[in-house]
Design an enzyme around this catalytic site. Structure first.
Site, PDB file in Angstrom:
ATOM      1  N   ARG A  54       0.984  -1.361  -0.051  1.00  0.00           N
ATOM      2  CA  ARG A  54       0.077  -0.127  -0.093  1.00  0.00           C
ATOM      3  C   ARG A  54       0.989   1.218  -0.046  1.00  0.00           C
ATOM      4  O   ARG A  54       2.062   1.240   0.094  1.00  0.00           O
ATOM      5  CB  ARG A  54      -1.097   0.067   1.113  1.00  0.00           C
ATOM      6  CG  ARG A  54      -0.553  -0.708   2.244  1.00  0.00           C
ATOM      7  CD  ARG A  54       0.321  -0.160   3.129  1.00  0.00           C
ATOM      8  NE  ARG A  54       0.207   1.423   3.417  1.00  0.00           N
ATOM      9  CZ  ARG A  54       1.126   2.234   3.642  1.00  0.00           C
ATOM     10  NH1 ARG A  54       2.247   1.968   3.811  1.00  0.00           N
ATOM     11  NH2 ARG A  54       0.608   3.407   3.933  1.00  0.00           N
ATOM     12  N   GLY A  55       0.461   2.458  -0.187  1.00  0.00           N
ATOM     13  CA  GLY A  55       0.973   3.487  -0.087  1.00  0.00           C
ATOM     14  C   GLY A  55       1.230   3.969  -1.866  1.00  0.00           C
ATOM     15  O   GLY A  55       1.627   2.892  -2.378  1.00  0.00           O
ATOM     16  N   ALA A  56       1.277   5.032  -1.935  1.00  0.00           N
ATOM     17  CA  ALA A  56       1.034   5.492  -3.706  1.00  0.00           C
ATOM     18  C   ALA A  56       2.272   5.073  -4.445  1.00  0.00           C
ATOM     19  O   ALA A  56       2.111   4.504  -5.508  1.00  0.00           O
ATOM     20  CB  ALA A  56       1.048   7.160  -3.687  1.00  0.00           C
ATOM     21  N   ARG A  94      -7.353  -0.465  -6.802  1.00  0.00           N
ATOM     22  CA  ARG A  94      -7.620   0.696  -5.953  1.00  0.00           C
ATOM     23  C   ARG A  94      -7.683   2.169  -6.533  1.00  0.00           C
ATOM     24  O   ARG A  94      -6.886   2.314  -7.376  1.00  0.00           O
ATOM     25  CB  ARG A  94      -6.461   0.785  -4.744  1.00  0.00           C
ATOM     26  CG  ARG A  94      -6.545  -0.368  -3.742  1.00  0.00           C
ATOM     27  CD  ARG A  94      -5.457  -0.246  -2.820  1.00  0.00           C
ATOM     28  NE  ARG A  94      -6.049   0.668  -1.730  1.00  0.00           N
ATOM     29  CZ  ARG A  94      -5.339   1.323  -0.648  1.00  0.00           C
ATOM     30  NH1 ARG A  94      -4.197   0.992  -0.749  1.00  0.00           N
ATOM     31  NH2 ARG A  94      -5.938   2.053   0.055  1.00  0.00           N
ATOM     32  N   ASP A 248      -1.641  10.818  -2.002  1.00  0.00           N
ATOM     33  CA  ASP A 248      -1.934   9.842  -2.889  1.00  0.00           C
ATOM     34  C   ASP A 248      -2.212  10.290  -4.410  1.00  0.00           C
ATOM     35  O   ASP A 248      -2.190   9.671  -5.257  1.00  0.00           O
ATOM     36  CB  ASP A 248      -3.133   9.136  -2.308  1.00  0.00           C
ATOM     37  CG  ASP A 248      -2.463   8.241  -1.114  1.00  0.00           C
ATOM     38  OD1 ASP A 248      -2.522   8.678   0.081  1.00  0.00           O
ATOM     39  OD2 ASP A 248      -2.324   7.194  -1.326  1.00  0.00           O
TER      40      ASP A 248
HETATM   41  O1  MRU Z   1      -4.457   3.418   2.059  1.00  0.00           O
HETATM   42  P1  MRU Z   1      -2.792   3.549   2.022  1.00  0.00           P
HETATM   43  O2  MRU Z   1      -2.166   3.065   3.247  1.00  0.00           O
HETATM   44  O3  MRU Z   1      -2.429   3.029   0.692  1.00  0.00           O
HETATM   45  O4  MRU Z   1      -2.937   4.940   2.050  1.00  0.00           O
HETATM   46  C1  MRU Z   1      -1.593   5.546   2.059  1.00  0.00           C
HETATM   47  C2  MRU Z   1      -1.628   6.948   2.552  1.00  0.00           C
HETATM   48  O5  MRU Z   1      -2.730   7.748   2.376  1.00  0.00           O
HETATM   49  C3  MRU Z   1      -0.551   7.677   3.194  1.00  0.00           C
HETATM   50  O6  MRU Z   1      -0.840   8.564   4.010  1.00  0.00           O
HETATM   51  C4  MRU Z   1       0.671   8.285   2.394  1.00  0.00           C
HETATM   52  O7  MRU Z   1       0.699   9.489   2.557  1.00  0.00           O
HETATM   53  C5  MRU Z   1       0.460   8.197   0.949  1.00  0.00           C
HETATM   54  S1  MRU Z   1       1.762   7.464   0.326  1.00  0.00           S
HETATM   55  C6  MRU Z   1       2.073   8.275  -0.722  1.00  0.00           C
END
Ligand code: MRU
Length: 377
Positions: A54-56, A94, A248
């Site tokens: 997970r995470g962008a 997603r 994201d």
């Molecule tokens: O649902 P996730 O864990 O994939 O979401 C990730 C986020 O929103 C984090 O806050 C993060 O800032 C972004 S990752 C670039």
């Protein structure tokens, strides 16, 4: 990044076989460090959808390698067609993180004009590798630029620790390495600056308590876990010097979609005149969007709110119920922080105002490319 002293990235091609890609199963952290092999595009899709990754940035890198795995397994004669299909499937995993569609389209564009299956496979791997390497490199540059903000506060505090609040996990677990929000923190630590991080728990998936706390402990950074609602109180009492979060998806006007609850931290920071920075590689920009309200917000299963999973005394992972049977739960994954609440965007090219003309100037080439490809809204 180091895990128990060993160097890792969050995704890598197996050194034993170029036909499998390794990831860390983040659902098991912080209790177990488990790696998983992805052998085909379906496994990459599931890893993204079920949040093993997970995470962008990491979602984008996994999508890039997922396209490579799709190319590897595809029929030679129908390879481009199968890649198109694989890309659509991956994109549906997603909706909010920009990097997912961006990585899929980048691989598709790189292979579009090729006519041999072997050239397509080779290029898909090379492109996926570039996406991952760039992600790590851009995050390292975010650290180089962002550390000056922390250094300025440290100088004003004359050596007292700089208190930084962060939400969710925008650390090296959310990217290929370094992280976005954490990169300036690690870079400032490397300069010898005394730091302390307030970590929002980040209900319901608990990326803060499970992942950011674990990651900061691996890095030896002083940190304290707080509930999601504690930030405003800490800010009112002078215990937060700055906020750094990730993104994201970022509009070309500087609105930022990030984990649910980020907006409330931005409001509290503005009310207390505390700088609120967003750290992001340019791969999170959606050049087509001018309004954060147009960003699609992921809605996940209500079960993530009504139950919680953790480690029992017996060492097994178990889920328990938190809410009454049958309760209706709405699980919004992200919210949008309007640009007016953002003190600045920390990018791989420097720190820029969250404002259309400043962003457009710093990323003129990318905005132009996007306009010639799709136009803008
Ligand atoms: O649902 P996730 O864990 O994939 O979401 C990730 C986020 O929103 C984090 O806050 C993060 O800032 C972004 S990752 C670039």
């Amino acid at each position: 990044m180091k895990v128990d002293g060993t160097d890792y990235r969050t995704i890598w091609v197996s050194p034993d076989s170029e036909s499998s890609v390794e990831i860390i199963d983040q659902r098991q952290l912080p209790h177990r460090f488990v790696t998983v092999s992805l052998e085909d595009v379906d496994a990459a899709y599931r890893a993204i959808k079920d949040m093993l990754v997970r995470g962008a940035g990491l979602i984008g890198a996994t999508a890039g390698y997922g396209m490579y795995l799709a190319a590897l397994r595809a029929d030679d004669k129908r390879i481009l067609e199968e890649l198109e299909k694989a890309g659509s499937r991956l994109k549906s995993a997603r909706p909010t993180a920009r990097n997912l569609g961006w990585a899929v389209d980048r691989v598709l564009a790189a292979v579009a004009q090729l006519d041999s299956a072997s050239a397509i496979r080779h290029t898909a791997l090379a492109t996926a590798t570039t996406i991952a390497d760039e992600d790590a490199d851009f995050c390292r540059m975010i650290g180089e630029h962002g550390r000056s903000l922390i250094a300025t506060i440290a100088a004003a505090k004359q050596g007292q620790p700089v208190n930084i609040l962060t939400h969710c996990n925008a650390g090296w677990l959310a990217f290929v390495d370094y992280g976005s929000a954490t990169a300036p923190i690690y870079a400032a630590r490397d300069m010898g600056i005394d730091l302390h991080v307030w970590v929002d728990e980040t209900r319901p998936w608990n990326q803060g308590s499970r992942l950011t706390c674990w990651e900061l402990a691996q890095e030896g950074i002083s940190h304290t876990l707080i509930t999601d609602n504690a930030g405003g109180h800490l800010m009112q009492h002078g215990k937060v010097d700055m906020v750094i979060v990730g993104s994201d998806r970022t509009t070309r006007t500087g609105d930022v979609a990030n984990k649910i609850g980020t907006y409330l931290k931005a409001l509290a920071a503005a009310d207390n005149e505390i700088p609120f920075y967003v750290a992001l590689p340019s791969s999170t920009f959606d050049w087509q969007l001018a309004h954060g309200t147009d960003i699609e917000i992921e809605i996940r299963s209500g079960d993530e709110i009504t139950t919680i999973t953790g480690l029992t005394k017996n060492g097994t992972m178990e889920s328990v119920k938190l809410a009454p049977d049958g309760v209706e739960a709405a699980n919004y994954g992200f919210d949008v922080t309007p640009a007016r609440l953002v003190s600045g965007l920390i990018t791989e090219r420097g720190i820029v105002a969250a404002e259309e003309s400043a962003i457009g100037k710093l990323f003129e080439d990318k905005l132009r490319d996007a306009r010639s490809l799709h136009g803008t809204r």
